[in-house]
Design an enzyme around this catalytic site. Sequence first.
Site: not given
Length: 327
Positions: A173, A217, A129, A106, A175, A259, A189, A158, A75, A14, A131, A226, A133
């Site tokens: 996003m 509120k 990436t 990864d 994963r 994103q 917030g 908001r 890919r 990605g 993510d 996700e 991760d």
Amino acid sequence: MRKVKKIAVMTSGGDAPGMNAAIRSVVRTCAYYRTECMGIYRGYQGLIEGDLVPLTARSVNNIIHKGGTILKSARSKEFRTEEGRKKAFENLKKHNVDALVVIGGDGSFTGGVVFNKEYNFPIIGIPGTIDNDISGTSHTLGYDTALNTAVEAIDKIRDTASSHNRLFFVEVMGRDAGFIALNAGVGAGAEEILIPEEDLGLERMLESLKKSRRTGKSSSIVVVSEGDKTGKNVFELADYVEKNLPEYEVRVSVLGHMQRGGSPTCFDRVLASRLGVSAVELLLDGKTNLMVGLKDNKVVATDLEKAIKGQHDIDTELLRVSDIMTT
């Protein structure tokens, strides 16, 4: 080990903001050390098909601010086969490439590890990436930009939520990693944050929303990663809340691939520049099978396999802060 005279760089998997800045850094570091550089289009698939082009310092003018990747990304199922990797190796030999810089996540690093083991070909990874991760680095390229994009979008949502007294579920996003959701949720917030690392349960979410309602509120934001472990996707979550809390008017917003795009933040540009320099210097020093990353604001090298198999743990202190902030 053969002296490294030519280095190739590729982006795989990605796309992520900051990849172009990393390409630029690799190319210009090669130029600084009088080392030839080539770019590989479309990741491993382009390598298999021999889609390599020479890159000079002037080839990467005016790309540091651009999102996406000028080298494209893809890919490759073929690279997962021995035949595909053999073609890739032959193309590297054909172009007299001595070492490879892989910018990706990864999956890209896993391919690099296998390729290194089969052909003993020098490889350094740069984590790219959104993510975040990958183990061995506090930040991956693109994460900071994606985080800021998510916060900006939630801030705008908001405004509408407040104007119409609505409850918004905002899916971000990530994963199987909740870094974007947790940090963007705290930063924007959010009243509740649902992430894969913690199964907070549907009842807790309902109680939190009821409490928010009781304390006055009239609108709320729930940020959902996700990969959340409640067992329901964001639309099912919205339906569940509407059935159990009919006083709420619920809407869903999925931020999706917006994103992954956009101009990288200053942080990502600087990080990409630092990691690109380090990647080339490691290869010139005869190092291989490593990933360059950031720890305590210093560039460090981690074994590529450890970076893939290790776990980048969620910040438990930030989880605690999140709980307090939803009071």
